[in-house]
Design an enzyme around this catalytic site. Structure first.
Site, short mmCIF file in Angstrom:
data_model
loop_
_atom_site.label_atom_id
_atom_site.label_comp_id
_atom_site.label_asym_id
_atom_site.label_seq_id
_atom_site.Cartn_x
_atom_site.Cartn_y
_atom_site.Cartn_z
N SER A 48 0.80 -1.23 0.00
CA SER A 48 0.00 0.00 0.00
C SER A 48 0.83 1.28 0.00
CB SER A 48 -0.96 0.02 1.18
OG SER A 48 -0.27 0.19 2.39
N LYS A 92 -0.14 5.01 6.79
CA LYS A 92 -0.70 5.74 5.64
C LYS A 92 -0.28 7.20 5.70
CE LYS A 92 -3.21 2.13 4.53
NZ LYS A 92 -2.78 1.24 3.50
#
Length: 156
Positions: A48, A92
């Site tokens: 990711s 993130k």
């Protein structure tokens, strides 16, 4: 007389053991405090955050004071407790803060753009690899309370 010398010897041994136990307990308390409230290493893996972080895994240092002081902002790489599975942590990037309007495209679920407004006390997080990231596009804005820390160093 012999009995008294054994008691004195036992006392000195017990005192030394107690002193060493106290030193170890103090060290473990300092280690816990540092790991929980100041800085901790974290292993990050998965696709990711490509190309910023490696798919095979990186060790990053995360400082825990910034979220407590409200010192996180646009572009920061943060460690977040997953809103879907509280036993997992996600790494993130913060893309939007409270009050911002986000236009995003979810390539897995629709062909059109979607619009979301980030509510007060929340942030919008996304992985750098849009096609392989489960992030705010899937579970919505994340409360600031779920941010555990800000990544400040990637170990090589």
């Amino acid at each position: 007389m012999k009995f008294m010398s054994h008691i004195a010897q036992w006392r000195s041994g017990a005192k030394e053991a107690l002193d060493r136990t106290a030193i170890i307990a103090k060290f473990l308390c300092c280690l816990h405090f540092t790991d929980t409230y100041l800085c901790s290493p974290t292993h990050v893996y998965g696709p990711s955050m490509l190309p910023t972080l490696n798919i095979a895994g990186d060790v990053v240092l995360v400082e825990h004071l910034s979220p407590l002081l409200g010192n996180v902002g646009y572009g920061d790489l943060v460690l977040v407790r997953s809103p879907l599975n509280p036993n997992r942590n996600l790494t993130k990037r913060i893309v939007a803060m409270e009050g911002d309007t986000v236009t995003y495209f979810d390539p897995l679920h629709s062909d059109s753009d979607r619009i979301a407004v980030v509510p007060k006390g929340h942030v919008w997080i996304q992985g750098d690899n849009v096609y392989a990231s489960r992030d705010s596009r899937h579970f919505g804005p994340v409360p600031l309370g779920l941010i555990k820390g800000k990544v400040f160093f990637r170990c090589l």
